[in-house]
Scaffold this active site. Structure first.
Site, mmCIF file in Angstrom:
data_model
loop_
_atom_site.group_PDB
_atom_site.id
_atom_site.type_symbol
_atom_site.label_atom_id
_atom_site.label_comp_id
_atom_site.label_asym_id
_atom_site.label_seq_id
_atom_site.Cartn_x
_atom_site.Cartn_y
_atom_site.Cartn_z
ATOM 1 C CG ASP A 230 3.859 22.520 0.932
ATOM 2 O OD1 ASP A 230 4.217 21.767 1.846
ATOM 3 O OD2 ASP A 230 2.769 23.080 0.880
ATOM 4 C CG ASP B 79 -7.517 -2.845 6.307
ATOM 5 O OD1 ASP B 79 -7.345 -2.818 5.065
ATOM 6 O OD2 ASP B 79 -7.674 -1.822 7.006
ATOM 7 C CD GLU C 61 -5.597 3.988 7.813
ATOM 8 O OE1 GLU C 61 -5.627 4.574 6.713
ATOM 9 O OE2 GLU C 61 -6.426 4.155 8.696
ATOM 10 C CG PHE D 84 -10.881 -1.873 4.272
ATOM 11 C CD1 PHE D 84 -11.405 -1.077 5.277
ATOM 12 C CD2 PHE D 84 -10.596 -1.293 3.042
ATOM 13 C CE1 PHE D 84 -11.640 0.271 5.054
ATOM 14 C CE2 PHE D 84 -10.825 0.049 2.821
ATOM 15 C CZ PHE D 84 -11.347 0.836 3.834
ATOM 16 C CB ALA E 127 -14.359 1.017 -1.305
ATOM 17 C CB THR F 224 -18.238 -2.264 4.720
ATOM 18 O OG1 THR F 224 -16.875 -2.654 4.488
ATOM 19 C CG2 THR F 224 -19.165 -3.287 4.102
ATOM 20 N NE ARG F 225 -17.410 4.924 3.905
ATOM 21 C CZ ARG F 225 -17.830 6.007 4.551
ATOM 22 N NH1 ARG F 225 -16.966 6.936 4.900
ATOM 23 N NH2 ARG F 225 -19.084 6.144 4.865
ATOM 24 C CG MET F 226 -16.794 -0.448 9.009
ATOM 25 S SD MET F 226 -18.111 -0.959 10.107
ATOM 26 C CE MET F 226 -19.239 -1.760 9.002
ATOM 27 C CB SER F 227 -11.459 -4.586 7.918
ATOM 28 O OG SER F 227 -10.645 -3.982 8.890
#
Lengths: 471, 571
Positions: A308, A345, A349, A377, A379, A381-384
């Site tokens: 797996d 960012d 991703e 980006f 951690a 704000t978890r935004m860019s």
């Protein structure tokens, strides 16, 4: 990843031989010998024949030379069995040493306290429990520990198999970090909790060294068989004088001893433990760490191997595969917003969104970059995103965006689809982190970038993806 | 060795295998419950005995049932012999059997050994022969068959705690197999001239004018089961050498086929029951090879004759008028080929009937029966016990083979682990312990030494043979030994008990442990247990274990006798 093949250890390396010779005498300790019943019997018999020899020398016997010779051969048999075991063990030790050399030479940034700004570089192997280290973007966490300060996304795919980086922050149940994982964003201070020698790799090395060798089930069964045969032949030899006395012959004790030793399975009994160690040692040469002889045996019984997706074959790099606009947003608009907001960012991703947007719509780097203010980006704000001409574009985790919008405007954005089913039938619920886009300050639009292929397999390396689709 | 002799041996093999194959199919059907034409009788008997046929037993219960059943049998037979003087059907007016002899005989018949320290016609009443000996010939054979069936179930069942019901298996063995075959065989023997009556012994006047008492009784019925159940306890002291027990060449052939038939058929049945006839065939081949070698050596040795007689200028060459070779102790009616064949088959199986005196064989010729028993009577072996002894060796073989390829050894999909090996080793250990232990004691104790009729290595062989035969539950004898003494009666009885029950219980333990295991489907790494490699390995394991164990003592017995005989010393 490259394969590190430890250099083969020469069987007759001087160092191994020397310590093996010493060990073969040390192993004459009855407590060691009794673990191997056949060799124990041989040793007892050897002792007996030595006493007989001493008696014959002292009082004069008929077969002094024969007795002496037999005693010598018997001791040689026992010593050789010990020697073989010692050589095998020595080889294992040498192998472990070479394994230690190949251990990743991680450098750690050691700090005096959590808020200290300067660090000293030390080797990861020298870290003790309680040491504080700082880990920044791209750093490998040098050892198992707890986050003391800061928050960061950490790529733990190598251990857990989850491709999405996870958030690690101080306090709570998300504070533990594992050595060997990589920080993807931000900066954390980690307090090391494991001393050198207690890590996973160290335990593997210890196993190779044979320190914790246990008898395997087959070995136990074989020992039973050998003990049984030894008993059979003990009966044979013990009853022989009775039959011989009837025939008018007296068989000297020493000949009975010699007969017993020729009959009992000394060879296999003597080499049994050496065989086991050699088997594990051989596996190490193929970069396979056998944690016990038991597992070597189990490996022999494997008929079918089912695989797996597991951490060791996962690359923690999620790749954007498609832009999936919803509502009244055009795909190109979405792509553009995504492109702009991902420029800052640096996570895999974010980079992949940029790459995808470029290849789909041929976007160029913005010319008026000076007019733009990029928000990288993190951690926290978890935004860019990017601010330009009064327009804020943000990309990030859905709840982060929602909160951001609520904070800014004082209301929750409208138009949020209640029913998510129309997004896409193949929506990979488990793996996807939906990305929400704020296009302008006034109009709230909800769109999403789908970061996964239709089978939800883009979050594994291409090879794994092929396996997955072939399943 | 002459062509007609070899031809007869080949004919025997063809007949045996030809009958064993369909018989094996029948046995498999019976024990799998597919053949059940006697079901009403079976159910009736079981109800009468308060046995619930659907009550399956755990191996410990199965073993306990087996032991209790046998223990009751031993007591019943003992009582019968002790009280026979006061019971009916005692035409010759036999007195009560002495306690030690009665104990020995009771154990002997219950364990399927049928060692006889007595002359049947001069010790036992007709009632004892019928109700005691003949009945035990059936029950002891059925016990062995039931144990084997339980072991086979150990291989065929998966993850189950039970092995079947001992009483059902034993009853089926008697009802479907032993009884019908014994009836047919008894009728055949009667046709050939074997007596079957309850009359008084006939008093005859010989040509010399002397009075002779000619013993008779229900002979045919006892002789039939004596062979089919590999019991071997004859009605007469001379066993199958007696003209009333074995009158013609045809009865001789029937008895030789009969004593191997069920055992051989069981091997084929085993293959069928485990769902792979090749497995049974491989074991048949291994057994046949060993039997052929035994017969060959024995026949050759006996054909050579006695070198001392050769030296004396006596014509020993086989011709139409001269049987040639060593004819001492042999029936002229059967000759050397049939005596050698009989000796090899009666000891390869645990039968122990004889049509020639093994004591009078040449040293090497006499060593063949001895070695056959020492190897564990696995050359077809006793009904049931032969194949289960073979399976013990198979377990050891696959274990050794498995270790060579580095996998957990498996046989028929069952993994052989420490527990199985432990019990298999126990079974193997019992043999030398009993034979060499008790035999060694007899060699130093005055009581043991007193029984020997011959001096030197031949005397040693007599004693060795007695304990080997008793432990192996064979029952044939190097007849020179005077066994009817308290020492031999009791020590041989102990040997018989050890050789029977200390093997049956571990075997059932193995069966129980196997039944609880999963069946692993064969894969590319499975060691095939039907190929020639396996057969060779199996024979090698049997010969090496047996050979190494008994070679030293054989060297002091038959081998040194052979060498001394060549040098001109007789015993």
């Amino acid at each position: 990843m490259s394969i590190h093949r430890p250099n083969a250890i020469n069987l007759f390396e001087g160092g191994i031989l020397k310590s093996a010779i010493a060990d073969s005498f040390k192993k004459l300790d009855p407590r060691d010998l009794v673990r191997n019943p056949v060799m124990f019997t041989t040793a007892v018999v050897a002792l007996l024949s030595t006493i007989l020899f001493a008696r014959d020398v002292a009082f004069g016997g008929q077969f002094v030379k024969v007795v002496g010779q037999i005693a010598a051969w018997l001791w040689f048999t026992v010593l050789f069995a010990n020697f073989a075991e010692a050589v095998a063990e020595g080889r294992g030790k040498a192998q472990a040493d070479s394994l230690r050399k190949t251990k990743t030479e991680t450098q750690a940034k050691k700090v005096a306290s959590a808020d200290s700004k300067t660090w000293t570089t030390v080797a990861a192997a020298n870290l003790r429990a309680g040491d504080l280290v700082v880990c920044e973007v791209g750093d490998v966490i040098p050892g198992d520990g707890d986050v003391m300060a800061g928050i960061a996304t950490v790529d733990e795919s190598a251990i857990t198999g989850e491709s999405a980086p996870v958030i690690r922050e101080s306090g709570g149940d998300r504070s533990a970090v594992t050595g060997g994982t990589r920080v993807v964003s931000d900066r954390i201070v980690v307090r090391i909790t494991a001393n050198p020698g207690e890590s996973f790799l160290d335990r593997m090395i210890a196993l190779v060294e044979g320190a914790k060798r246990q008898k395997t089930p087959n070995e136990i069964a074989l020992t039973i068989l050998l003990v049984g045969l030894t008993l059979v032949f003990l009966i044979v030899v013990a009853t022989l004088p009775a039959f011989a006395s009837y025939s008018g012959t007296v068989v000297p004790m020493v000949f009975l001893i010699a007969l017993l030793v020729t009959l009992i399975p000394t060879t296999i009994g003597g080499l049994l433990s050496a065989i086991g160690i050699a088997g594990m040692d051989r596996l190490v040469r193929f970069n396979v760490i056998a944690k016990s002889g038991r597992s070597v045996e189990a490996a022999g019984d494997i008929d079918v191997l089912l695989l797996d997706k597991t951490g060791t074959i996962t690359l923690g790099a999620r790749q954007a595969a498609e832009f999936l606009p919803i509502a009244q947003v055009g795909e190109r608009d979405l792509a553009e917003a995504a492109f702009l907001s991902s420029l800052s960012d640096d996570t895999p991703e974010g980079k992949s969104i940029v790459t995808l947007a470029r290849s789909r719509f041929g976007f160029k780097d913005p010319v008026s970059a000076s007019a733009m203010s990029f928000i990288p980006f993190s951690a926290h704000t978890r935004m860019s995103g990017v601010d330009m001409n009064g327009t804020e574009i943000r990309k990030g985790a859905s709840d982060a965006i929602l909160n951001y919008v609520a904070d800014k405007s004082g209301r929750t954005p409208g138009g949020q689809p209640k029913d998510r089913s129309h997004w896409s039938n193949g929506w990979p619920r488990r793996a996807a982190r939906p990305c929400w886009w704020r296009v302008t300050a006034r109009r709230w639009e909800w769109s999403t970038s789908r970061t996964s292929s239709s089978r939800g397999s883009a979050n594994v390396s291409p090879r794994c993806a092929r396996w997955a689709s072939a399943r | 060795m002459i062509a007609t002799g070899i031809l007869q041996i080949i004919l025997y093999f063809v007949l045996l295998i030809g009958l064993a194959v369909p018989m094996g199919r029948y046995l498999a059907g019976v024990y799998e419950g597919k053949i059940a034409f006697l079901a009403p009788v079976e159910r009736g008997i079981l109800r009468l005995c308060f046995v619930d046929p659907d009550q399956e037993q755990h191996w410990t219960v199965y073993a306990l049932a087996c032991l209790v059943f046998n223990l009751v049998g031993i007591f019943a037979l003992y009582a019968l012999m002790r009280f026979q003087a006061d019971l009916p059907f005692n035409p010759a007016g036999q007195t009560a059997v002495a306690p030690d002899l009665a104990f020995n005989t009771a154990v002997s018949f219950a364990t399927n050994t049928n060692w006889q320290n007595y002359g049947g016609e001069s010790t036992m009443s007709t009632l004892t022969q019928m109700l005691g000996m003949t009945v035990h010939n059936f029950t002891s054979a059925a016990t062995g068959m039931a144990v084997l069936v339980a072991l086979i179930r150990g291989f065929t069942r998966r993850q189950v705690r039970t092995l079947g019901n001992f009483y059902v298996d034993a009853l089926r063995s008697i009802l479907y197999v032993l009884l019908p075959m014994a009836v047919v065989m008894a009728l055949f023997l009667v046709w050939q001239g074997v007596p079957q009556n309850l009359g008084d012994y006939t008093e005859a006047t010989t040509l010399e004018g002397a009075k002779q008492l000619i013993a008779q009784g229900p002979v045919a019925s006892q002789v039939a089961i004596k062979h089919l159940g590999t019991n071997g306890g004859g009605f007469f002291n001379a066993n199958s050498a007696h003209p009333f027990e074995n009158p013609t060449a045809l009865t001789n052939l029937a008895q030789m086929v009969g004593q191997v038939l069920i055992s051989a058929a069981f091997v084929f049945a085993f293959g069928r029951m485990v769902g792979d006839p090749r497995q049974g065939r491989a074991l048949v081949i291994a057994m046949s090879v060993m039997l052929t070698v035994g017969i060959g050596v024995c026949y050759w040795a006996e054909s050579q004759g006695n070198p001392a007689l050769n030296g004396a200028g006596i014509d020993m060459v086989t011709s139409v008028t001269n049987s040639g070779g060593n004819m001492e102790g042999k029936e002229v009616r059967f000759g050397i080929a049939n005596s050698a064949l009989f000796a090899a088959t009666t000891t390869g199986t645990s039968n122990g009937a004889v049509n020639a005196m093994h004591d009078s064989f040449t040293p090497i010729g006499g060593m063949v029966p001895l070695v056959n028993i020492m190897l564990g009577e696995v050359v077809f072996g006793g009904v049931g016990v032969g194949l289960h002894g073979m399976i013990i060796f198979v377990i050891v073989t696959v274990f050794i083979a498995g270790l060579m390829v580095g996998r957990t050894p498996e046989y028929l999909g069952k993994k052989m682990e420490a527990r199985e090996v432990k019990f298999a080793v126990l079974c193997i250990l019992i043999f030398p312990l009993s034979i060499l232990g008790l035999g060694g004691a007899a060699m130093v104790l005055p009581a043991g030494l007193a029984g020997m009729s011959a001096a030197g290595p031949h005397g040693l062989t007599e004693v060795l043979y007695a304990y080997t035969s008793a432990t192996g539950n064979n029952g044939s004898a190097f007849a020179g030994l005077s066994g009817n003494t308290p020492w031999y009666n009791s020590s041989l009885a102990v040997a018989m008990l050890i050789g029977r029950y200390l093997v049956i219980v571990p075997t059932l333990a193995i069966a129980g442990s196997l039944a609880a295991k999963k069946i692993v489907p064969p894969s590319a790494g499975t060691f095939p247990t039907y190929g020639s490699l396996f057969i060779i390995l199996l024979i090698a394991v049997i010969v090496v274990i047996g050979g190494l164990t008994f070679f030293p003592v054989l060297a002091l017995g038959p081998i040194v006798e052979h060498l001394m005989l060549a040098a001109g010393t007789l015993f």
